[in-house]
Design an enzyme around this catalytic site. Structure first.
Site, short mmCIF file in Angstrom:
data_model
loop_
_atom_site.label_atom_id
_atom_site.label_comp_id
_atom_site.label_asym_id
_atom_site.label_seq_id
_atom_site.Cartn_x
_atom_site.Cartn_y
_atom_site.Cartn_z
N GLY A 240 10.23 -18.81 -19.06
CA GLY A 240 11.59 -18.32 -19.29
C GLY A 240 12.56 -18.42 -18.14
O GLY A 240 13.76 -18.23 -18.35
N CYS A 344 27.86 -38.68 -37.41
CA CYS A 344 28.90 -38.18 -38.30
C CYS A 344 28.72 -36.68 -38.57
O CYS A 344 28.34 -36.26 -39.67
CB CYS A 344 28.90 -38.98 -39.59
SG CYS A 344 29.43 -40.65 -39.25
N GLU A 345 28.95 -35.91 -37.54
CA GLU A 345 28.92 -34.44 -37.58
C GLU A 345 29.90 -33.99 -36.51
O GLU A 345 29.83 -34.49 -35.37
CB GLU A 345 27.54 -33.90 -37.16
CG GLU A 345 26.40 -34.27 -38.03
CD GLU A 345 26.14 -33.27 -39.16
OE1 GLU A 345 26.75 -32.19 -39.17
OE2 GLU A 345 25.32 -33.62 -40.02
N TYR A 373 13.47 -29.79 -23.13
CA TYR A 373 14.03 -29.64 -24.49
C TYR A 373 15.06 -30.74 -24.77
O TYR A 373 16.07 -30.50 -25.43
CB TYR A 373 14.62 -28.23 -24.68
CG TYR A 373 13.61 -27.16 -24.31
CD1 TYR A 373 12.53 -26.91 -25.14
CD2 TYR A 373 13.69 -26.46 -23.11
CE1 TYR A 373 11.56 -25.96 -24.80
CE2 TYR A 373 12.74 -25.52 -22.75
CZ TYR A 373 11.67 -25.28 -23.60
OH TYR A 373 10.72 -24.35 -23.25
C1 LIG Z 1 8.91 -21.97 -24.92
C2 LIG Z 1 7.85 -21.09 -24.37
C3 LIG Z 1 7.61 -21.06 -22.99
C4 LIG Z 1 8.43 -21.83 -21.98
O1 LIG Z 1 9.71 -21.34 -21.83
P1 LIG Z 1 10.65 -21.89 -20.67
O2 LIG Z 1 11.90 -21.17 -20.83
O3 LIG Z 1 10.80 -23.36 -20.89
O4 LIG Z 1 9.96 -21.60 -19.38
C5 LIG Z 1 6.57 -20.28 -22.54
N1 LIG Z 1 5.80 -19.55 -23.39
C6 LIG Z 1 6.01 -19.56 -24.72
C7 LIG Z 1 5.14 -18.75 -25.59
C8 LIG Z 1 7.05 -20.32 -25.25
O5 LIG Z 1 7.26 -20.31 -26.57
#
Ligand SMILES: *Cc1c(COP(=O)(O)O)cnc(C)c1O
Length: 420
Positions: A240, A344-345, A373
């Site tokens: 995260g 086309c969006e 991502y």
């Molecule tokens: C997506 C995800 C992550 C990674 O999140 P980041 O923000 O890319 O670090 C870690 N654990 C779980 C369970 C996730 O779904």
């Protein structure tokens, strides 16, 4: 920090001019820097230096390219996977099964069987019915699954709603106040070795406070579980941590600050800590290289129409995400423009009213911080070929996923005889 730098007026990735890659592979194309990957792994690991043998499991969904995974495998990272497909990819790239964690709310019986066959490190369970199913699968196979429950701590991660996962209304994990009874029940199931807790509250977090609040709750839970006779030996703190996208915004907390907070909050837990970083490892290590098709005058702003589109980089359209857009060979002038793709969006818009380098038809532009991502979400909408990927290391580079011929897309469909 990354290794996309201007030299002699031209953006280079490490030693390679971006224009060389565009000329050889065509655009759009994702370009990754090995040196940046190595640096981010090193920085993240050093930030956790005060911990004993933490397991760093890269969140494969952020960038599942085999060459990227193999690079991370060589650096000793494990994998956090959310499907059987990701599990097979991680193993194929050389990540050992004993460093693989399986997350996700919808693991199927077939995926559970596969993961048990390969003897992965741990399953992070997200519901009581999932625990019952895994138990049944494991018992039928004569195995015992090592498990943690993912807890939904009901904290507001302060990020975009679509990447927030730790509020009670989100689908992830089990509610904190149901945890004790869920562990009691799971401990009675012979196919499960209940040994851990897990939490992941969202992505692109730019403040440590919600993470700390969630971890403090986990500490209390570990204690309560211990009092109830459960021996908790692992705590998976998820991923995260945010990365800088917009240079005008405050820089997100550093891995060092995160590591310091984790070390402080988890003191005395007496468990092996696990981490699932995704974006912070690969985000800045990638850029999407694209060419300007033409510039069209709009009612107020010019539209810079580039050959990358929402099918190549979905984040702006999905999450209102902001990517820095730079000329690969800036001409010294600047402009304010809307940057859009050919799809086309109206949602196929990368930037609105953006102050940026002045560009004209045929110029190359780079969408920065696209390593996480990015390619992984690419698709073929509007019958556009899947975006190719290139990995650079020093002065060498290689195509690590070629652009498939458009014929492959067309031949993939089958027209039944009764339609012909
Ligand atoms: C997506 C995800 C992550 C990674 O999140 P980041 O923000 O890319 O670090 C870690 N654990 C779980 C369970 C996730 O779904």
């Amino acid at each position: 920090m990354d290794h996309f730098e201007y030299r002699d007026g031209m953006m280079h990735v490490e030693q390679v001019p971006m224009a060389e890659i565009a000329a050889a592979v065509g655009t759009p194309v994702y370009v990754y820097s090995t040196a940046t990957l190595v640096r981010h792994v090193t920085v993240f690991r050093e930030a956790l230096g005060a911990l004993t043998d933490p397991l760093i499991a890269f969140a494969v969904k952020a960038n599942p390219n085999a060459a990227v995974l193999a690079t991370l495998a060589k650096l000793g990272l494990g994998a956090d996977v959310v499907s059987g497909g990701e599990l097979l990819r991680a193993l194929a790239a050389g990540i050992p099964a004993d460093r693989v964690v399986f997350s996700g709310v919808g693991k199927t019986e077939a995926e559970m069987r596969l993961a048990l066959e390969r003897d992965i490190f741990q399953f992070n369970l997200e519901s009581e019915p999932e625990a019952e199913m895994l138990n049944a699968v494991a018992v039928a196979m004569g195995k015992v699954a090592r498990v943690a429950y993912r807890i939904n701590p009901d904290v507001d991660a302060g990020t975009h709603a679509k990447i927030s996962t730790g509020k009670s209304e989100n689908k992830f994990g089990i509610p904190y106040d149901r945890a004790l009874s869920a562990y009691d029940r799971a401990a009675q199931l012979p196919g499960l070795d209940v040994r851990g807790v897990a939490v992941h509250i969202g992505s692109q977090l730019t403040d440590l406070a919600p993470l700390e609040a969630a971890f403090v709750k986990m500490g209390r839970l570990i204690e309560a579980l211990g009092d109830q006779g459960h021996a908790i030996r692992t705590a998976d703190l998820g991923g995260g941590l945010g990365v800088p996208y917009d240079p005008a915004l405050p820089v997100p907390p550093s891995p060092a600050a995160y590591g310091e907070m984790v070390t402080r909050v988890t003191r005395g837990w007496n468990v092996r800590l696990m981490f699932e970083p995704g974006r912070v490892i690969v985000g800045n290590a990638g850029a999407l290289l694209s060419r300007v098709i033409r510039v069209k005058q709009g009612a107020t702003q010019p539209f810079v129409i580039v050959d990358a589109a929402m099918n190549d980089l979905l984040r702006p359209s999905l999450y209102d995400a902001w990517h820095d857009i730079r000329a690969v060979k800036p001409n010294g002038k600047s402009t304010t423009a809307n940057v859009v793709g050919p799809v086309c969006e109206s949602g196929d818009t990368f930037a609105t009213d953006r102050a940026m380098d002045h560009v004209k038809a045929d110029d190359l532009v780079a969408f920065m911080t696209a390593g996480a991502y990015g390619a992984t979400m690419a698709n073929t909408y509007n019958s556009r070929a899947l975006t190719p990927e290139v990995l650079v290391s020093g002065s060498q580079w290689a195509i690590v996923r070629p652009r498939p011929p458009i014929e492959a897309l067309i031949e993939g469909d089958i027209i039944p005889d009764w339609v012909r």
